[in-house]
Design a protein around this motif. Sequence first.
Motif, PDB file in Angstrom:
ATOM      1  N   PRO A  39      49.491  31.346  37.078  1.00  0.00           N
ATOM      2  CA  PRO A  39      49.101  31.301  35.646  1.00  0.00           C
ATOM      3  C   PRO A  39      48.336  32.601  35.218  1.00  0.00           C
ATOM      4  CG  PRO A  39      48.303  29.437  36.899  1.00  0.00           C
ATOM      5  CD  PRO A  39      48.802  30.543  37.755  1.00  0.00           C
ATOM      6  N   SER A  40      48.162  32.943  34.089  1.00  0.00           N
ATOM      7  CA  SER A  40      47.128  34.071  33.383  1.00  0.00           C
ATOM      8  C   SER A  40      46.529  33.700  32.185  1.00  0.00           C
ATOM      9  CB  SER A  40      48.270  35.143  33.142  1.00  0.00           C
ATOM     10  OG  SER A  40      49.303  34.656  32.074  1.00  0.00           O
ATOM     11  N   SER A  41      45.515  34.475  31.931  1.00  0.00           N
ATOM     12  CA  SER A  41      44.724  34.193  30.542  1.00  0.00           C
ATOM     13  C   SER A  41      44.024  35.616  30.570  1.00  0.00           C
ATOM     14  CB  SER A  41      43.906  32.996  30.913  1.00  0.00           C
ATOM     15  OG  SER A  41      43.012  32.849  29.925  1.00  0.00           O
ATOM     16  N   TYR A  42      43.745  35.688  29.188  1.00  0.00           N
ATOM     17  CA  TYR A  42      42.663  36.771  28.667  1.00  0.00           C
ATOM     18  C   TYR A  42      41.243  36.149  28.604  1.00  0.00           C
ATOM     19  CZ  TYR A  42      46.794  38.898  26.686  1.00  0.00           C
ATOM     20  OH  TYR A  42      48.291  39.572  26.763  1.00  0.00           O
ATOM     21  N   GLU A  43      40.960  34.619  29.140  1.00  0.00           N
ATOM     22  CA  GLU A  43      39.698  34.424  29.077  1.00  0.00           C
ATOM     23  C   GLU A  43      39.155  34.242  30.406  1.00  0.00           C
ATOM     24  OE1 GLU A  43      37.706  33.786  26.486  1.00  0.00           O
ATOM     25  OE2 GLU A  43      39.281  34.532  24.783  1.00  0.00           O
ATOM     26  N   PRO A  44      38.175  34.841  30.584  1.00  0.00           N
ATOM     27  CA  PRO A  44      37.478  34.848  32.125  1.00  0.00           C
ATOM     28  C   PRO A  44      37.235  33.448  32.331  1.00  0.00           C
ATOM     29  CG  PRO A  44      36.587  36.609  30.925  1.00  0.00           C
ATOM     30  CD  PRO A  44      37.400  35.919  29.800  1.00  0.00           C
ATOM     31  N   LEU A  65      32.965  41.324  46.744  1.00  0.00           N
ATOM     32  CA  LEU A  65      33.415  41.689  45.172  1.00  0.00           C
ATOM     33  C   LEU A  65      32.607  40.859  44.333  1.00  0.00           C
ATOM     34  CD1 LEU A  65      36.229  43.187  45.807  1.00  0.00           C
ATOM     35  CD2 LEU A  65      37.223  41.222  44.627  1.00  0.00           C
ATOM     36  N   ALA A  66      31.508  40.346  44.665  1.00  0.00           N
ATOM     37  CA  ALA A  66      30.538  39.214  43.851  1.00  0.00           C
ATOM     38  C   ALA A  66      30.228  40.144  42.380  1.00  0.00           C
ATOM     39  CB  ALA A  66      29.454  38.865  44.404  1.00  0.00           C
ATOM     40  N   GLY A  67      30.028  41.386  42.515  1.00  0.00           N
ATOM     41  CA  GLY A  67      29.571  42.162  41.275  1.00  0.00           C
ATOM     42  C   GLY A  67      30.724  42.406  40.294  1.00  0.00           C
ATOM     43  N   LEU A  68      32.193  42.050  40.583  1.00  0.00           N
ATOM     44  CA  LEU A  68      33.042  42.038  39.765  1.00  0.00           C
ATOM     45  C   LEU A  68      33.244  40.724  39.310  1.00  0.00           C
ATOM     46  CD1 LEU A  68      35.073  44.981  41.129  1.00  0.00           C
ATOM     47  CD2 LEU A  68      33.338  44.912  39.114  1.00  0.00           C
ATOM     48  N   LEU A  69      32.910  39.681  39.741  1.00  0.00           N
ATOM     49  CA  LEU A  69      32.900  38.242  39.509  1.00  0.00           C
ATOM     50  C   LEU A  69      32.171  37.503  38.424  1.00  0.00           C
ATOM     51  CD1 LEU A  69      34.097  37.187  43.133  1.00  0.00           C
ATOM     52  CD2 LEU A  69      35.660  37.914  41.326  1.00  0.00           C
ATOM     53  N   SER A  70      31.521  38.351  37.707  1.00  0.00           N
ATOM     54  CA  SER A  70      30.360  37.901  37.113  1.00  0.00           C
ATOM     55  C   SER A  70      30.430  38.217  35.442  1.00  0.00           C
ATOM     56  CB  SER A  70      28.711  38.218  37.374  1.00  0.00           C
ATOM     57  OG  SER A  70      27.849  37.991  36.373  1.00  0.00           O
ATOM     58  N   ASP A  71      30.479  37.344  34.472  1.00  0.00           N
ATOM     59  CA  ASP A  71      30.769  37.711  33.284  1.00  0.00           C
ATOM     60  C   ASP A  71      29.734  38.272  32.546  1.00  0.00           C
ATOM     61  OD1 ASP A  71      32.210  37.924  30.829  1.00  0.00           O
ATOM     62  OD2 ASP A  71      32.258  35.827  30.428  1.00  0.00           O
ATOM     63  N   ASP A 105      43.601  37.307  37.286  1.00  0.00           N
ATOM     64  CA  ASP A 105      42.730  36.743  38.088  1.00  0.00           C
ATOM     65  C   ASP A 105      41.350  37.139  37.299  1.00  0.00           C
ATOM     66  OD1 ASP A 105      41.870  39.606  38.173  1.00  0.00           O
ATOM     67  OD2 ASP A 105      43.020  39.602  40.427  1.00  0.00           O
ATOM     68  N   LEU A 106      40.252  36.619  37.973  1.00  0.00           N
ATOM     69  CA  LEU A 106      38.961  36.845  37.168  1.00  0.00           C
ATOM     70  C   LEU A 106      38.616  38.395  37.015  1.00  0.00           C
ATOM     71  CD1 LEU A 106      36.703  35.487  35.833  1.00  0.00           C
ATOM     72  CD2 LEU A 106      35.511  35.275  38.058  1.00  0.00           C
ATOM     73  N   PRO A 107      38.653  39.401  37.772  1.00  0.00           N
ATOM     74  CA  PRO A 107      38.271  40.542  37.732  1.00  0.00           C
ATOM     75  C   PRO A 107      39.005  41.282  36.472  1.00  0.00           C
ATOM     76  CG  PRO A 107      38.186  40.363  40.161  1.00  0.00           C
ATOM     77  CD  PRO A 107      38.820  39.165  39.228  1.00  0.00           C
ATOM     78  N   SER A 108      40.336  40.853  36.555  1.00  0.00           N
ATOM     79  CA  SER A 108      41.352  41.636  35.480  1.00  0.00           C
ATOM     80  C   SER A 108      40.757  40.939  34.009  1.00  0.00           C
ATOM     81  CB  SER A 108      42.765  41.286  35.833  1.00  0.00           C
ATOM     82  OG  SER A 108      43.842  41.709  34.917  1.00  0.00           O
ATOM     83  N   ALA A 109      40.678  39.686  33.997  1.00  0.00           N
ATOM     84  CA  ALA A 109      40.172  39.202  32.696  1.00  0.00           C
ATOM     85  C   ALA A 109      38.829  39.646  32.015  1.00  0.00           C
ATOM     86  CB  ALA A 109      39.990  37.520  32.788  1.00  0.00           C
ATOM     87  N   LEU A 110      37.855  39.776  33.037  1.00  0.00           N
ATOM     88  CA  LEU A 110      36.642  40.564  32.474  1.00  0.00           C
ATOM     89  C   LEU A 110      36.904  42.034  32.269  1.00  0.00           C
ATOM     90  CD1 LEU A 110      34.279  38.986  35.626  1.00  0.00           C
ATOM     91  CD2 LEU A 110      34.078  38.554  33.149  1.00  0.00           C
ATOM     92  N   ALA A 111      37.659  42.630  32.871  1.00  0.00           N
ATOM     93  CA  ALA A 111      38.179  43.847  32.556  1.00  0.00           C
ATOM     94  C   ALA A 111      38.752  43.977  31.309  1.00  0.00           C
ATOM     95  CB  ALA A 111      38.948  44.730  33.355  1.00  0.00           C
ATOM     96  N   ASP A 142      25.392  50.880  42.689  1.00  0.00           N
ATOM     97  CA  ASP A 142      24.719  49.714  41.715  1.00  0.00           C
ATOM     98  C   ASP A 142      25.310  49.699  40.324  1.00  0.00           C
ATOM     99  OD1 ASP A 142      23.611  52.201  41.320  1.00  0.00           O
ATOM    100  OD2 ASP A 142      21.655  51.376  40.919  1.00  0.00           O
ATOM    101  N   LYS A 143      26.134  50.658  39.990  1.00  0.00           N
ATOM    102  CA  LYS A 143      26.758  50.547  38.751  1.00  0.00           C
ATOM    103  C   LYS A 143      27.992  49.915  38.593  1.00  0.00           C
ATOM    104  CE  LYS A 143      23.424  53.379  36.985  1.00  0.00           C
ATOM    105  NZ  LYS A 143      22.598  52.774  36.006  1.00  0.00           N
ATOM    106  N   ARG A 144      28.177  49.064  37.586  1.00  0.00           N
ATOM    107  CA  ARG A 144      29.387  48.359  37.529  1.00  0.00           C
ATOM    108  C   ARG A 144      30.085  48.822  35.932  1.00  0.00           C
ATOM    109  NH1 ARG A 144      30.049  41.760  36.316  1.00  0.00           N
ATOM    110  NH2 ARG A 144      28.405  42.363  34.834  1.00  0.00           N
ATOM    111  N   GLY A 145      31.264  48.828  36.172  1.00  0.00           N
ATOM    112  CA  GLY A 145      31.942  49.048  35.038  1.00  0.00           C
ATOM    113  C   GLY A 145      33.571  48.599  34.673  1.00  0.00           C
TER     114      GLY A 145
END
Length: 397
Positions: A39-44, A65-71, A105-111, A142-145
């Motif tokens: 499955p795929s989605s634009y919504e985290p 990978l926790a820093g890239l799994l938070s909305d 996946d979640l990181p991609s939707a967040l990006a 410590d920076k997230r982008g």
Amino acid sequence: MTTPTTAPAQAPHTNAHIDPAAKVADAGFVPVQTRSERPSSYEPADFGAPTGREVNWKHTPLARLAGLLSDEAGDGFAVTVDLDGAAAHLVPEEDAHGEFFRPEDLPSALAWKHAQRLHLRIEADDEVAEPIVLRFDGSGADKRGFGQILIEAKPNSRATVVLDHRGSAQYAQNVEIIVRDGAALSVISLQRWADDAVHAAAHQARVDANATLKHYVVSFGGGVVRVNPNVELAGAGAEGYLYGLSYADAGQHLESQVYLHHKGPHTVGDVLYKGALQGESAHSVWIGDVLIGPDAIGTDSYEANRNLVLTEGARADSIPNLEIETGDILGAGHASATGRFDDEQLFYLQARGITEEEARRLVVLGFLSDIVQRLGIPSLEEELLAAVEAELAAVSA
């Protein structure tokens, strides 16, 4: 360039949940195992927090990978992009929404939701002689982008694009690649991050009629690097060549989940990833999925993964998969091998007066240079071979 754009109108939002193993019993369904049905989605929010039991997460160290799994939008964009002369090829930000990319996946939707966006376009019939280099320089662990990049090769154009990642950051990135009719495009993604960097990237490409894409994933640096290419050979006569090179040190996790979909007739696909591993808990993961669809008659496809384990304590996971939905093909196959030094090669070299240390060096260089020499950029090939030499020197010191 931080304003998010909307999803393409022709790709409606779906509420499909991404195979959360924790809810399987209650939901009464079997988790998705087939790559083509993911499955795929634009919504985290449509992606549950991964547990590590899902088929696309079970080999990944989720805690790192926790820093890239938070909305959350993050505390300032962590990566500075140096266009390195590519400004003439950039188009206005509002045109950077793309055509077919769908987060899986979640990181991609967040990006997708939070990304800074770039659109790099090669105009029709243009032949760009020198590589177009986009340099990404992280400013701190410590920076997230987040990043969203659209690379578009118009009909009958020719170009090479290099994505060069360095420094330190937690960075989730989407790369959409469109190779239109008759175009030839090479995309090289270099991961030369610092040891504390975390990088999760989704690359999705469509190759149209009589067009060619050469896609490279080269991962040397970073604490956790997960680059997942997804290439659809959509048009008749489309060709896709997917190559990878990794060198994992102690504590590093380098991962690629590769998906090649033969959709159009008479398409050609070649997948070859090679990796070397050294040091305690060095870990590489390669999952290769090839789908030959029902209309992909006359297909010629092959995928392979080779890993060379240099020291005790290193581990390589390698999983090839092949689906064929038509019997009218030229050929298809897959292979995977993981092993240590070939004793016969070492004996042959030592019998000719070469020391054991030098013999090991030559074996590793010969193993990895097969991928390096396919890049077609002499200066970059020299850099990467020098990096391999440095890695070997470190382990023998």
